[in-house]
Enzyme design. Structure first.
Site, PDB file in Angstrom:
ATOM      1  N   HIS A 158       0.933  -1.139  -0.058  1.00 43.33           N
ATOM      2  CA  HIS A 158       0.122  -0.129  -0.155  1.00 43.33           C
ATOM      3  C   HIS A 158       0.882   1.161  -0.031  1.00 43.33           C
ATOM      4  O   HIS A 158       2.150   1.408   0.509  1.00 43.33           O
ATOM      5  CB  HIS A 158      -0.870   0.035   1.012  1.00 43.33           C
ATOM      6  CG  HIS A 158      -0.453   0.064   2.490  1.00 43.33           C
ATOM      7  ND1 HIS A 158      -0.166   1.228   3.140  1.00 43.33           N
ATOM      8  CD2 HIS A 158      -0.036  -0.761   3.419  1.00 43.33           C
ATOM      9  CE1 HIS A 158       0.329   1.093   4.166  1.00 43.33           C
ATOM     10  NE2 HIS A 158       0.323  -0.329   4.570  1.00 43.33           N
ATOM     11  N   GLU A 205      -5.168   1.879   2.688  1.00 44.01           N
ATOM     12  CA  GLU A 205      -4.955   0.686   3.552  1.00 44.01           C
ATOM     13  C   GLU A 205      -4.996   0.941   4.959  1.00 44.01           C
ATOM     14  O   GLU A 205      -5.874   0.544   5.629  1.00 44.01           O
ATOM     15  CB  GLU A 205      -3.734   0.136   3.536  1.00 44.01           C
ATOM     16  CG  GLU A 205      -3.638  -1.379   4.237  1.00 44.01           C
ATOM     17  CD  GLU A 205      -2.881  -1.382   5.148  1.00 44.01           C
ATOM     18  OE1 GLU A 205      -2.780  -2.317   5.964  1.00 44.01           O
ATOM     19  OE2 GLU A 205      -2.397  -0.163   5.950  1.00 44.01           O
ATOM     20  N   HIS A 212       3.843   3.777  12.980  1.00 46.31           N
ATOM     21  CA  HIS A 212       2.571   4.714  12.969  1.00 46.31           C
ATOM     22  C   HIS A 212       3.167   6.005  13.570  1.00 46.31           C
ATOM     23  O   HIS A 212       2.500   6.787  14.209  1.00 46.31           O
ATOM     24  CB  HIS A 212       1.386   4.210  13.339  1.00 46.31           C
ATOM     25  CG  HIS A 212       0.646   3.263  12.347  1.00 46.31           C
ATOM     26  ND1 HIS A 212      -0.914   3.176  12.583  1.00 46.31           N
ATOM     27  CD2 HIS A 212       1.001   2.556  11.336  1.00 46.31           C
ATOM     28  CE1 HIS A 212      -1.101   2.383  11.686  1.00 46.31           C
ATOM     29  NE2 HIS A 212      -0.069   2.025  10.801  1.00 46.31           N
TER      30      HIS A 212
END
Length: 353
Positions: free
Chosen positions: A62, A210, A320
């Site tokens: 992605h 995604e 993240h």
């Protein structure tokens, strides 16, 4: 491949705003793939036919990165924001960001109070993202708008790519390694297949959105016919000292061959083929069981009448965050195993249950 990672992570493409990444990848594919298109929601889809009969295999990664989006412009020029993808509110304070304004990128920072005020506050308090703001140095709403920023303007992390670590054990630190590292693996695979004999056809899917629900892969895979699929994504390791870490997946110990996550129980035949290819070629690997993550493999596996799907995971620390970390060793092992899997296929290949 390291240069590919550097280039891809320098691009800005939070969920729903992957344009810069998509057009770079499409241009990069010119002359390497037999065809390459951008579909109606931004997925990049390319095909490469082999020299011999064989199965059609979909490989996917992605393009989007976690980010933010402007929700409100305050009268004093501060920007309230909403999340694009999953974030831990504990790491947001005082982080640099880039606001992707219509007139160009505007640097900013997620604001926090000065340390001098902590004694008047609850130092253990974690403020929700809805209580935070981005400061771009503007002092009015009009000044913000002059910079080409409005409600709906996307925001991404403002950190830059770095390499560190001892020789032959280097690591990459960057935003957006999830999943530009996977995109780099797919592009490097295509590079290394130039002039190679392989069987069947490869479909390359570089998917959008995604991080907000596997949306791009779900949409694209519904119209793609494939005999098998391999998704390439990063995954969170558990090798740091926090009490919740179980040491089951480690940075630098090889690519992760997925067994299960919350989106997918990996097709046993595909898993076994990947394990066998790793053993045959001496490629370091780890088996991954981690219910705390999902990948586009989960969407692909459920498309059409069901596609036997495996996942190769690039181990990652600090996922993240603005300082994600992957090992060059693991990145290379992931590419090597994907290539070995492709080259070992022939017209007798079976992905039966």
């Amino acid at each position: 491949m390291i240069e590919l990672v550097k280039t891809l992570t320098s691009l800005n493409g939070p969920c729903g705003y992957e344009h810069e990444v998509a057009y770079f990848i499409k241009d990069y594919l010119e002359g390497k793939a037999d065809e390459a298109v951008i579909d109606s929601i931004g997925n990049v889809i390319a095909r490469k036919k082999g020299t011999k009969p064989g199965p059609t295999v979909l490989v996917t990664a992605h393009m989007d990165e976690v980010g933010f989006i402007v929700k409100k412009i305050e009268g004093n020029g501060l920007l309230r924001f909403e999340k694009l993808g999953g974030h831990d509110d504990r790491i947001l304070l005082a982080k640099p960001v880039k606001v992707l304004g219509e007139n160009g990128i505007v640097d900013g920072v997620i604001g926090t109070m000065s340390a001098h005020y902590v004694k008047f506050d609850d130092p253990s308090k974690v403020r929700k993202h809805s209580q935070l703001y981005v400061d771009i140095g503007a002092s009015s709403k009009a000044e913000v708008q002059e910079l080409g920023i409005e409600v709906g303007t996307p925001i991404t992390w403002g950190t830059e790519w770095k390499m560190t670590g001892p020789k032959r054990k280097e690591v990459i630190i960057s935003k957006a390694l999830d999943d530009r590292a996977g995109c780099a693996v797919l592009l490097q695979l295509l590079n290394e297949l130039q002039g190679e004999d392989f069987a069947g056809e490869l479909i390359f899917l570089f998917a959008v959105q995604e991080e907000v629900g596997l949306r791009g892969a779900q949409t694209a895979a519904a119209s793609l016919e494939a005999d098998a699929a391999i998704a390439v994504d990063t995954t969170a390791v558990s090798d740091t000292p926090e009490e919740t870490m179980d040491q089951s997946l480690r940075l630098g110990d090889g690519t992760g061959i997925k067994v299960m996550d919350f989106s997918l129980i990996v097709h046993k035949t595909i898993k076994n083929l990947l394990v066998q290819a790793a053993k045959t070629n001496g490629i370091p690997y780890q088996l991954e069981v981690f219910p705390g993550i999902g990948t586009d493999g989960g969407a692909v596996a459920l498309s059409n009448k069901g596609i036997p799907t495996g996942v190769l995971s690039i181990p990652s620390r600090y996922a993240h965050s603005p300082v994600e970390m992957v090992s060059v060793t693991d990145l290379t092992a992931t590419k090597d195993l994907l290539k070995a899997f492709v080259l070992e296929l022939d017209q007798t290949a079976s992905f039966a249950f």
